[in-house]
Design a protein around this motif. Sequence first.
Motif, PDB file in Angstrom:
ATOM      1  N   ALA A 113       0.854  -1.191   0.000  1.00  0.00           N
ATOM      2  CA  ALA A 113       0.000   0.000   0.000  1.00  0.00           C
ATOM      3  C   ALA A 113       0.888   1.239   0.000  1.00  0.00           C
ATOM      4  N   THR A 115       0.932   4.985   0.407  1.00  0.00           N
ATOM      5  CA  THR A 115      -0.011   5.893   1.067  1.00  0.00           C
ATOM      6  C   THR A 115       0.532   7.309   1.212  1.00  0.00           C
ATOM      7  N   VAL A 153      -3.117   4.631  -2.078  1.00  0.00           N
ATOM      8  CA  VAL A 153      -4.013   4.990  -0.977  1.00  0.00           C
ATOM      9  C   VAL A 153      -3.781   6.443  -0.601  1.00  0.00           C
ATOM     10  N   ARG A 172      -7.562   4.078  -3.460  1.00  0.00           N
ATOM     11  CA  ARG A 172      -8.562   4.036  -2.404  1.00  0.00           C
ATOM     12  C   ARG A 172      -8.341   5.229  -1.479  1.00  0.00           C
ATOM     13  N   VAL A 174      -9.080   6.901   2.391  1.00  0.00           N
ATOM     14  CA  VAL A 174      -9.512   6.780   3.782  1.00  0.00           C
ATOM     15  C   VAL A 174     -10.012   8.155   4.201  1.00  0.00           C
ATOM     16  N   PHE A 221      -8.110  -2.475   3.127  1.00  0.00           N
ATOM     17  CA  PHE A 221      -8.437  -1.290   2.328  1.00  0.00           C
ATOM     18  C   PHE A 221      -9.741  -1.429   1.533  1.00  0.00           C
ATOM     19  N   ALA A 225     -11.415   1.895   3.364  1.00  0.00           N
ATOM     20  CA  ALA A 225     -11.146   2.907   2.338  1.00  0.00           C
ATOM     21  C   ALA A 225     -12.144   2.688   1.207  1.00  0.00           C
TER      22      ALA A 225
END
Length: 231
Positions: A113, A115, A153, A172, A174, A221, A225
């Motif tokens: 991931a 991020t 992410v 994705r 969050v 996720f 997310a």
Amino acid sequence: MAAQQALAGALADNTFVLRSVHGAAPVRLKAAAVQSRAATEFLAKRYRDGVSLRLGVQALFEEVVWGDDERSDDAEAAWQSLGEHLGFASSRPEKLYGTGPDNLWALSAEQQAVTELKTGCTTTTIAKSDMNQLGGSVRWLNNHNPEVKALPVMVHPSRVSDAKANTVPGMRVVTPALFAKLKEAVASYAAALAAAPERWADEQTVREQLAHHKLTGDRFFTTYAEPVTPS
């Protein structure tokens, strides 16, 4: 010179060592062989009792303050530590090497991931510059470790892409609402492990709780997310 060379070499063993003034090649992040085992080992070393476990997890989420850009570094550090609490190999490439994403979690041997944390943002859409940054971080991983697949992410107050921004494929987001859901799940995970002495040191118990709260690499996720949407 010898001290700087030693410092550069130490990065391979300890990702929290300060960077050499000459820089250092990024160390490839390797996924734990078994997520629950890695989580168990981390928790057993970190916490002596259930109270400290619950308070430690609570403190992680208190470090994330939405809308406060001055707390961004705290949020990034907390996200890195959260990954370790859940058994993910976790690092902060941009902090360590001056390049790459804010955070990297090895979800499995095949996927990581990538991020970017934008908890300090107050915009109602994801800006073009932030989207470009995420895209650049994905390319960084592709170049640095082409053997793994990147999952883009972003931790951002909005899931809506600005009209001028090009969304990163498969990304994705969050959002604060999903972050609150995640906080509740992780708090429940910690409470279940803290309910009896040494439960957090038992790999089977940790495995069951990770699965129950959808905190495993294959579900995290998709649960905490959501896809980005155009403006």
